[in-house]
Scaffold this motif. Sequence first.
Motif, PDB file in Angstrom:
ATOM      1  N   ALA A  39       1.159  -1.587   0.479  1.00 20.04           N
ATOM      2  CA  ALA A  39       0.119   0.316  -0.207  1.00 20.04           C
ATOM      3  C   ALA A  39       1.339   1.050  -0.298  1.00 20.04           C
ATOM      4  O   ALA A  39       2.000   1.250   0.328  1.00 20.04           O
ATOM      5  N   GLY A  40       0.144   1.731  -1.053  1.00 21.93           N
ATOM      6  CA  GLY A  40       1.538   3.441  -1.135  1.00 21.93           C
ATOM      7  C   GLY A  40       1.398   4.443   0.049  1.00 21.93           C
ATOM      8  O   GLY A  40       2.324   5.283   0.020  1.00 21.93           O
ATOM      9  N   ASN A  41       0.283   4.464   0.922  1.00 18.43           N
ATOM     10  CA  ASN A  41       0.525   5.188   1.603  1.00 18.43           C
ATOM     11  C   ASN A  41      -1.298   4.509   2.912  1.00 18.43           C
ATOM     12  O   ASN A  41      -1.874   3.760   2.967  1.00 18.43           O
ATOM     13  N   THR A  42      -1.024   5.212   3.975  1.00 19.32           N
ATOM     14  CA  THR A  42      -1.813   5.132   4.761  1.00 19.32           C
ATOM     15  C   THR A  42      -3.254   5.294   5.073  1.00 19.32           C
ATOM     16  O   THR A  42      -3.313   6.384   4.666  1.00 19.32           O
ATOM     17  N   ALA A  43      -3.870   4.411   4.813  1.00 24.93           N
ATOM     18  CA  ALA A  43      -5.321   4.775   4.935  1.00 24.93           C
ATOM     19  C   ALA A  43      -6.223   6.359   5.366  1.00 24.93           C
ATOM     20  O   ALA A  43      -6.438   7.304   5.084  1.00 24.93           O
ATOM     21  N   GLY A  44      -5.369   6.359   6.772  1.00 26.27           N
ATOM     22  CA  GLY A  44      -5.482   7.374   7.501  1.00 26.27           C
ATOM     23  C   GLY A  44      -5.565   8.812   6.707  1.00 26.27           C
ATOM     24  O   GLY A  44      -5.346   9.522   6.988  1.00 26.27           O
ATOM     25  N   ASN A  45      -3.769   9.179   5.939  1.00 26.77           N
ATOM     26  CA  ASN A  45      -2.821   9.916   6.182  1.00 26.77           C
ATOM     27  C   ASN A  45      -3.488  10.413   4.156  1.00 26.77           C
ATOM     28  O   ASN A  45      -4.092  11.454   4.599  1.00 26.77           O
ATOM     29  N   LEU A  46      -4.328   9.259   3.474  1.00 29.83           N
ATOM     30  CA  LEU A  46      -4.621   9.674   2.270  1.00 29.83           C
ATOM     31  C   LEU A  46      -6.221  10.242   2.704  1.00 29.83           C
ATOM     32  O   LEU A  46      -6.355  11.451   2.069  1.00 29.83           O
ATOM     33  N   ASN A  47      -6.676   9.883   3.621  1.00 34.07           N
ATOM     34  CA  ASN A  47      -8.286  10.988   3.396  1.00 34.07           C
ATOM     35  C   ASN A  47      -8.121  12.146   4.405  1.00 34.07           C
ATOM     36  O   ASN A  47      -9.437  12.880   4.364  1.00 34.07           O
ATOM     37  N   ASN A  48      -6.734  11.995   4.519  1.00 37.20           N
ATOM     38  CA  ASN A  48      -6.470  13.748   5.335  1.00 37.20           C
ATOM     39  C   ASN A  48      -5.976  14.017   4.169  1.00 37.20           C
ATOM     40  O   ASN A  48      -4.455  15.182   4.635  1.00 37.20           O
ATOM     41  N   GLY A  49      -5.920  14.348   3.092  1.00 34.84           N
ATOM     42  CA  GLY A  49      -5.183  15.099   1.851  1.00 34.84           C
ATOM     43  C   GLY A  49      -3.710  14.637   1.599  1.00 34.84           C
ATOM     44  O   GLY A  49      -3.463  14.165   0.410  1.00 34.84           O
ATOM     45  N   GLY A  50      -3.334  12.709   1.739  1.00 37.24           N
ATOM     46  CA  GLY A  50      -2.189  12.513   1.802  1.00 37.24           C
ATOM     47  C   GLY A  50      -1.049  13.413   1.544  1.00 37.24           C
ATOM     48  O   GLY A  50      -0.360  13.116   0.560  1.00 37.24           O
ATOM     49  N   TYR A  51      -0.776  13.694   3.011  1.00 33.66           N
ATOM     50  CA  TYR A  51       0.254  15.218   2.564  1.00 33.66           C
ATOM     51  C   TYR A  51       1.852  14.874   2.989  1.00 33.66           C
ATOM     52  O   TYR A  51       2.736  15.311   3.334  1.00 33.66           O
ATOM     53  N   PHE A  52       1.607  13.466   4.013  1.00 31.62           N
ATOM     54  CA  PHE A  52       2.894  13.055   4.379  1.00 31.62           C
ATOM     55  C   PHE A  52       2.261  11.524   4.095  1.00 31.62           C
ATOM     56  O   PHE A  52       1.862  11.048   4.282  1.00 31.62           O
ATOM     57  N   CYS A  53       4.028  10.742   3.794  1.00 29.37           N
ATOM     58  CA  CYS A  53       3.708   9.463   4.051  1.00 29.37           C
ATOM     59  C   CYS A  53       5.172   9.194   3.594  1.00 29.37           C
ATOM     60  O   CYS A  53       6.145   9.071   3.525  1.00 29.37           O
ATOM     61  N   GLU A  54       5.064   7.641   4.584  1.00 26.76           N
ATOM     62  CA  GLU A  54       6.491   7.189   4.695  1.00 26.76           C
ATOM     63  C   GLU A  54       6.461   5.597   4.616  1.00 26.76           C
ATOM     64  O   GLU A  54       6.226   5.263   3.986  1.00 26.76           O
ATOM     65  N   SER A  55       8.380   5.596   3.702  1.00 28.78           N
ATOM     66  CA  SER A  55       8.327   4.058   3.024  1.00 28.78           C
ATOM     67  C   SER A  55      10.018   4.817   3.431  1.00 28.78           C
ATOM     68  O   SER A  55      11.379   5.237   2.921  1.00 28.78           O
ATOM     69  N   ASP A  56      10.493   3.615   3.987  1.00 30.49           N
ATOM     70  CA  ASP A  56      11.688   2.792   3.533  1.00 30.49           C
ATOM     71  C   ASP A  56      12.875   4.584   4.164  1.00 30.49           C
ATOM     72  O   ASP A  56      13.569   4.533   3.768  1.00 30.49           O
TER      73      ASP A  56
END
Length: 345
Positions: A39-56
């Motif tokens: 999954a590219g980001n958490t559902a909670g972050n994306l429901n809130n605009g997807g302004y932060f995303c943590e990966s590796d």
Amino acid sequence: MSTKQKNILILSITTVVMILLFVLILLSNRIPLNDDNLAGNTAGNLNNGGYFCESDERVFFANAYDGYSLYSMNPDETDIKKLHGGSCSNINAGGDFVFYSMANQSGGSDLGSVRGSYGIYRSKKNGKSATGMDRCHVVSMQLCGNYLYYQKLDPKNAVSLEKIKINKKEKQTINPDGIINPNCYVDGTIYYNGTDTDHYLYALNTSNDTARVLWEGNIWNPIYQDGYVYYMDVPNNYRLCRYSLAGEVVEVLTNERIDLFNVYGNYIYYQTNSKTAPALKRMMVDGRAQEVVREGIYQNINITSQYVYFNTFREPTPVYKTSTFGPVNVTTFDAGMQAALKELD
């Protein structure tokens, strides 16, 4: 060696070199595939605009102090780098790439290819090699393994669910009529609520893009975690509840009316709707230990492994933060502001 033999040898060497160069070009342009369950980001972050995303061990974020330009940093806010200008949201990351939507009409200077553009873009995690995936207006977007699922808004304000492979192939419409929010993706399934004739909990199987009803509830913005679906209870003043898929049991977590929420690990962060005492609060996922994070009306609750970020309603800055799991201690996201100021020097 005769002249004819020399010519044949030169031709053969030239042919081999050209073939090798062609193979190298193909390999350099090849898009490595992801695990299907990524999954590219958490559902909670994306429901809130997807302004932060943590990966590796990197956090990709839209820096509100710089017009929501795309930046990256370590989870502890060190080593901040600007990747490119332009107003970004719906950030996803997976494998070697970061994916995001742009809504601005005048991009920044770092990537001339996206200046004045809008739509979905893919770039390497260092911000290089930005590629347009679909020139459209995006409502929400999730990276589901090797496909981007996204709600597309057409000029007549009609919304459809589309998908495109990360190599920019196999673009297709999944649902041209109903509104399906793809943000909640877990192990090959997109969980979403109905919006047309009901608000049931649905599951979309991404292997064949078929949907089925899981529960005839009346829910909004479902987030799946560890066997539970957390949701806003529509007929009961949008209180926050969770539903056990295995036990088919509903638990009321708070009777307060809420506007939005995010789930991460053992915590839920949520904004209460109150005429007299609105506040951003947090509690354990079972409803225990409710406490105020900050009084007021806030939005864009995005969570990483170390910090929770949010801002005052309709005021992009300052961006506030508090420890995700530690004691509540609200401060401002000064590292983001300082990085933006440095870009202006």
